[in-house]
Design a protein around this motif. Structure first.
Motif, PDB file in Angstrom:
ATOM      1  N   ASN A   1     -13.514   8.349  -2.209  1.00  0.00           N
ATOM      2  CA  ASN A   1     -13.098   8.890  -0.912  1.00  0.00           C
ATOM      3  C   ASN A   1     -13.851  10.189  -0.642  1.00  0.00           C
ATOM      4  O   ASN A   1     -14.414  10.806  -1.554  1.00  0.00           O
ATOM      5  CB  ASN A   1     -11.579   9.092  -0.821  1.00  0.00           C
TER       6      ASN A   1
ATOM      7  N   ARG B   1     -12.995   0.692   4.761  1.00  0.00           N
ATOM      8  CA  ARG B   1     -11.756   1.393   4.406  1.00  0.00           C
ATOM      9  C   ARG B   1     -10.921   0.512   3.479  1.00  0.00           C
ATOM     10  O   ARG B   1     -10.832  -0.689   3.627  1.00  0.00           O
ATOM     11  CB  ARG B   1     -10.933   1.742   5.645  1.00  0.00           C
TER      12      ARG B   1
ATOM     13  N   ARG C   1      -6.293   4.499   1.488  1.00  0.00           N
ATOM     14  CA  ARG C   1      -6.664   5.855   1.875  1.00  0.00           C
ATOM     15  C   ARG C   1      -8.098   6.205   1.439  1.00  0.00           C
ATOM     16  O   ARG C   1      -8.551   7.317   1.647  1.00  0.00           O
ATOM     17  CB  ARG C   1      -5.701   6.862   1.252  1.00  0.00           C
ATOM     18  N   GLY C   2      -8.768   5.266   0.865  1.00  0.00           N
ATOM     19  CA  GLY C   2     -10.118   5.532   0.384  1.00  0.00           C
ATOM     20  C   GLY C   2     -11.147   4.639   1.045  1.00  0.00           C
ATOM     21  O   GLY C   2     -10.879   4.003   2.068  1.00  0.00           O
ATOM     22  N   GLN C   3     -12.333   4.635   0.445  1.00  0.00           N
ATOM     23  CA  GLN C   3     -13.430   3.807   0.940  1.00  0.00           C
ATOM     24  C   GLN C   3     -14.015   3.008  -0.216  1.00  0.00           C
ATOM     25  O   GLN C   3     -14.097   3.501  -1.341  1.00  0.00           O
ATOM     26  CB  GLN C   3     -14.563   4.686   1.536  1.00  0.00           C
TER      27      GLN C   3
END
Length: 300
Positions: free
Chosen positions: A17, A50, A53-55
């Motif tokens: 992230n 996505r 809450r991260g990538q």
């Protein structure tokens, strides 16, 4: 494509992230976001998807990460290599030298250069000065170490030291017992000399001709200048050599003192005017200026 953007991309890919990646590289999240945006725009592909809450990396992102790591490593190696060349501690120097410089200067100067710049490559060519000038002219050499004229139009020359060339004979030679040595007495002996293309031989011939005397008769003529003192030491031939060579003969040869046959010449380094020297070549020249005279005149 900016290499810094690639570094930020790898940081995000590794951290998962933007927040953690920003902390790792000590930059703000917007800075990293803009970097990824620039990369995606230049590549025409989205690099992240996505995931909560991260990538996570997209297919294109996975492909880029596989290449970006090696690309950045190559960039670091290139930066180090170019930096080393710019500092004169890497690169190749093509140096030509005459026999005198090769014997009395090159071993120590090469050692000094490699001590300062371990990654410099030296390509050494040992020939007579007139042959080396041809190679310099044709671009096959960067520098020539040897004798330089008082005036030079074609090349740039830097004088390192003065060398004196004199008539010499084996110790005990009859000419050394002569009360007064003259040119016409020298003309009565046979000689061992370099070939006529060598500048010192031309000078000696002229010294005799200018006094209406015949040129010295060379019973032995050779293009191997280091051979001459060894030949003369076993014969009664005269020769014309550097005083440095006399000192190195261990007393086997002696000077035949005569002002008319004493040549003072410039010894130095020659290079082309129209080609910029590399930093490594410049470092070598600096060493020659700093140590050349003391090394040349050092008695073994």
């Amino acid at each position: 494509m900016d290499l810094r953007d690639l570094k930020y991309f790898l940081a995000v890919a590794g951290a998962g992230n933007f927040r953690r990646a920003a902390e790792l590289v000590h930059r703000s999240q917007p800075t990293l976001t803009k970097a990824i945006d620039r990369l995606e725009a230049s590549l025409g592909a989205e690099l992240f998807e996505r995931e909560g809450r991260g990538q996570k990396l997209s297919t294109a992102g996975i492909a880029l990460r596989a290449r970006a790591t090696s690309l950045l490593q190559e960039a670091d190696l290139l930066r180090d290599e170019v930096g080393a060349i710019a500092r004169g501690v890497a690169g190749t120097v093509r140096l030509g030298s005459g026999p005198l410089g090769a014997e009395y200067l090159l071993p120590r100067i090469c050692s000094m250069l490699l001590g300062q710049a371990a990654n410099v490559m030296l390509q050494l060519t040992i020939r007579n000065n007139y042959e080396l000038r041809d190679e310099l002219r044709e671009g096959r050499l960067d520098l020539v170490l040897g004798f330089v004229p008082d005036e030079e139009e074609e090349f740039h020359c830097e004088t390192l030291l003065k060398d004196t060339v004199v008539v010499a004979a084996v110790t005990g030679h009859p000419i050394l017992k002569t009360r007064r040595v003259t040119l016409d007495k020298l003309a009565g002996y046979q000689w061992a000399l370099p070939n006529r293309a060598v500048a010192s031989r031309t000078w000696l011939d002229h010294a005799f001709e200018s006094h209406d005397l015949p040129r010295p008769v060379a019973q032995i003529e050779t293009n191997s200048i280091p051979l001459i003192p060894r030949v003369v030491a076993d014969t009664e031939l005269l020769t014309f050599v550097s005083r440095r060579t006399l000192r190195a003969s261990g007393g086997q040869l002696e000077e035949v003192p005569l002002a008319a046959t004493t040549l003072v010449r410039n010894f130095g380094v020659t290079y082309r005017k129209d080609v910029a020297l590399s930093p490594a070549a410049g470092r070598l020249i600096a060493l020659l200026h700093d140590h050349g005279s003391s090394l040349f005149n050092q008695v073994d």
